[in-house]
Design an enzyme around this catalytic site. Structure first.
Site, PDB file in Angstrom:
ATOM      1  N   LEU A 209      22.462  -4.372  19.853  1.00  0.00           N
ATOM      2  CA  LEU A 209      22.648  -2.956  19.541  1.00  0.00           C
ATOM      3  C   LEU A 209      23.857  -2.815  18.626  1.00  0.00           C
ATOM      4  O   LEU A 209      24.910  -3.403  18.890  1.00  0.00           O
ATOM      5  CB  LEU A 209      22.879  -2.132  20.813  1.00  0.00           C
ATOM      6  CG  LEU A 209      21.748  -2.085  21.849  1.00  0.00           C
ATOM      7  CD1 LEU A 209      22.237  -1.384  23.112  1.00  0.00           C
ATOM      8  CD2 LEU A 209      20.533  -1.370  21.281  1.00  0.00           C
ATOM      9  N   HIS A 210      23.696  -2.036  17.572  1.00  0.00           N
ATOM     10  CA  HIS A 210      24.859  -1.787  16.707  1.00  0.00           C
ATOM     11  C   HIS A 210      24.811  -0.438  15.990  1.00  0.00           C
ATOM     12  O   HIS A 210      25.798  -0.005  15.424  1.00  0.00           O
ATOM     13  CB  HIS A 210      25.002  -2.905  15.657  1.00  0.00           C
ATOM     14  CG  HIS A 210      23.952  -2.853  14.575  1.00  0.00           C
ATOM     15  ND1 HIS A 210      22.694  -3.364  14.746  1.00  0.00           N
ATOM     16  CD2 HIS A 210      23.990  -2.338  13.323  1.00  0.00           C
ATOM     17  CE1 HIS A 210      21.989  -3.180  13.639  1.00  0.00           C
ATOM     18  NE2 HIS A 210      22.750  -2.548  12.766  1.00  0.00           N
ATOM     19  N   ARG A 211      23.664   0.247  16.031  1.00  0.00           N
ATOM     20  CA  ARG A 211      23.572   1.501  15.278  1.00  0.00           C
ATOM     21  C   ARG A 211      24.361   2.604  15.963  1.00  0.00           C
ATOM     22  O   ARG A 211      24.413   2.689  17.197  1.00  0.00           O
ATOM     23  CB  ARG A 211      22.104   1.904  15.109  1.00  0.00           C
ATOM     24  CG  ARG A 211      21.349   0.921  14.229  1.00  0.00           C
ATOM     25  CD  ARG A 211      19.987   1.406  13.827  1.00  0.00           C
ATOM     26  NE  ARG A 211      19.350   0.395  12.986  1.00  0.00           N
ATOM     27  CZ  ARG A 211      19.531   0.291  11.667  1.00  0.00           C
ATOM     28  NH1 ARG A 211      20.297   1.150  11.035  1.00  0.00           N
ATOM     29  NH2 ARG A 211      18.944  -0.664  10.989  1.00  0.00           N
ATOM     30  N   ARG A 244      31.421  -3.908  16.175  1.00  0.00           N
ATOM     31  CA  ARG A 244      31.438  -2.450  16.304  1.00  0.00           C
ATOM     32  C   ARG A 244      31.282  -2.028  17.761  1.00  0.00           C
ATOM     33  O   ARG A 244      31.838  -1.026  18.216  1.00  0.00           O
ATOM     34  CB  ARG A 244      30.283  -1.868  15.481  1.00  0.00           C
ATOM     35  CG  ARG A 244      30.164  -0.366  15.562  1.00  0.00           C
ATOM     36  CD  ARG A 244      28.879   0.117  14.890  1.00  0.00           C
ATOM     37  NE  ARG A 244      28.893   1.563  14.815  1.00  0.00           N
ATOM     38  CZ  ARG A 244      29.345   2.258  13.795  1.00  0.00           C
ATOM     39  NH1 ARG A 244      29.821   1.628  12.742  1.00  0.00           N
ATOM     40  NH2 ARG A 244      29.346   3.570  13.802  1.00  0.00           N
ATOM     41  N   ASP A 283      18.030  -2.626  17.981  1.00  0.00           N
ATOM     42  CA  ASP A 283      17.936  -1.505  17.053  1.00  0.00           C
ATOM     43  C   ASP A 283      18.080  -2.010  15.613  1.00  0.00           C
ATOM     44  O   ASP A 283      18.305  -1.244  14.695  1.00  0.00           O
ATOM     45  CB  ASP A 283      18.970  -0.417  17.365  1.00  0.00           C
ATOM     46  CG  ASP A 283      20.408  -0.913  17.324  1.00  0.00           C
ATOM     47  OD1 ASP A 283      20.654  -2.068  16.890  1.00  0.00           O
ATOM     48  OD2 ASP A 283      21.311  -0.152  17.729  1.00  0.00           O
TER      49      ASP A 283
END
Length: 366
Positions: A209-211, A244, A283
């Site tokens: 996940l990074h969005r 992030r 994602d």
């Protein structure tokens, strides 16, 4: 002589550029008059996000690194433009080849066009139709000024034609990221973490996940992880944590015995984990493509995708970001409802050869 400048700025770009460089070298050996420069904008500068890829994918170190680093979208894009203009003036090229949809793609396309250079976009025409995504803006602007478009799917072809692009500038060639995947199938490396966590083949999840929609708010991220973990059937969930996400995760205090946060992996190790997994929850854009080719079920935690072929043809399920939907789809997968699919047309490992041959045809001497 056809002279090409390749632009790479972020992790996914290197997987797309590597086979193009190999294809150029192949043509050089066959006597074609073609040369290239590889420019790394430095948009991603973490060792694990870029340096590893030069080494693992057998790519020469870049001829120039613009070292722009991080910053807001405006600052980063502006710095890339300033530094790439200097680079292109010192080292002119016939064609600037940009890949994907990162800030480097957009910035270098604008610079090249204003210096009256030909711009070629690899992976052109993909659309999420979601202008809240910075990548979508980058795609749209790049495609509005490019000269030739190399596409991965019929969906992309249709998007470009609807935008008024003439058919003779659209070249349906396949997927260069899949070229890299197929070329490295025999070189995949088992990461140490697989033994450390006692992972069993086809009995663990890989999560990425990074969005911003998924990770920027700590409570939303915690809810998403809870929805996954409470329905994962006790299977280990391996989560390579994007920088992030790491800082936000630290604020949640979330812990499950079968949730394992690990450092980002090199390409060969990461694909090894995906290939051996029960399923992938992500994602990411590129992972939707890789899982389709590897025939691994993929749950995409987004409300839209710019890669609809992975849903219509491949193994990808577009889940959305609502917690009940995530719970339902993870539970479905664990209960045995595994989506199967097939590999899209021309995702055969030869897209890069098609691209370079076409560039020689377009820009070579008469």
């Amino acid at each position: 002589m056809v002279s090409i400048t390749f632009i790479a700025g972020a992790r996914p770009n290197f997987m797309k550029i590597a086979p193009l460089i190999h294809a150029v070298k192949k043509q050089q050996k066959e006597g074609e008059a073609i040369s290239y420069r590889l420019i790394h904008t430095g948009q991603h500068y973490d060792e694990k996000l870029s340096e590893t890829f030069f080494r693992q994918l057998n790519i020469p170190h870049p001829d120039a690194n613009l070292e722009v680093g991080s910053g807001s979208h405006a600052v980063q894009t502006a710095n890339i433009m300033i530094r790439f203009e200097e680079e292109l003036l010192k080292n002119p090229a016939d064609v600037v080849v940009v890949v994907g949809d990162v800030n480097s793609t957009l910035a270098c396309s604008i610079v090249a066009k204003k210096l009256h250079k030909q711009v070629v976009h690899v992976e052109a025409g993909i659309r999420s139709f979601d202008l809240s995504m910075p990548e979508e803006i980058n795609r749209m602007v790049t495609d509005s000024i490019a000269d030739h478009f190399f596409t991965t799917s019929e969906f992309a072809n249709k998007n470009l034609k609807k935008a008024g692009i003439e058919a003779d500038r659209i070249h349906y060639v396949g997927n260069t990221m899949i070229d890299t995947l197929l070329a490295n199938q025999d070189r995949l490396r088992k990461p140490e973490v697989a033994d450390e966590l006692h992972l069993e083949e086809n009995n663990y999840f890989v999560l990425t996940l990074h969005r911003p929609a998924n990770v920027d708010e700590g409570e939303k991220l915690a809810e998403t992880l809870r929805a996954i973990m409470q329905n994962a059937g006790g299977k280990p969930v391996v989560f390579p944590v994007h920088p992030r996400t790491a800082s936000i995760l630290g604020q949640t205090g979330l812990k499950y015995d079968n949730l394992h946060f690990i450092d980002p992996l090199g390409y060969l190790e990461f694909i090894y984990l995906i290939k051996g997994s029960f399923g992938v929850i992500t994602d990411s854009g590129g992972i939707q493509e890789e899982t389709t080719v590897l025939q691994v079920p993929c749950l995409t935690l987004r409300d839209n995708t710019e890669r609809p072929e992975t849903v219509d043809i491949g193994t990808n399920v577009l889940v959305g970001t609502a917690i009940p939907d995530i719970e339902r789809e993870v539970k479905n997968l664990v209960s045995g409802n595994r989506k199967t699919g097939r590999v899209p047309e021309l995702w055969d490992g030869e897209a890069s050869d098609r691209i370079i041959r076409k560039l020689i045809e377009l820009y070579g001497e008469e």
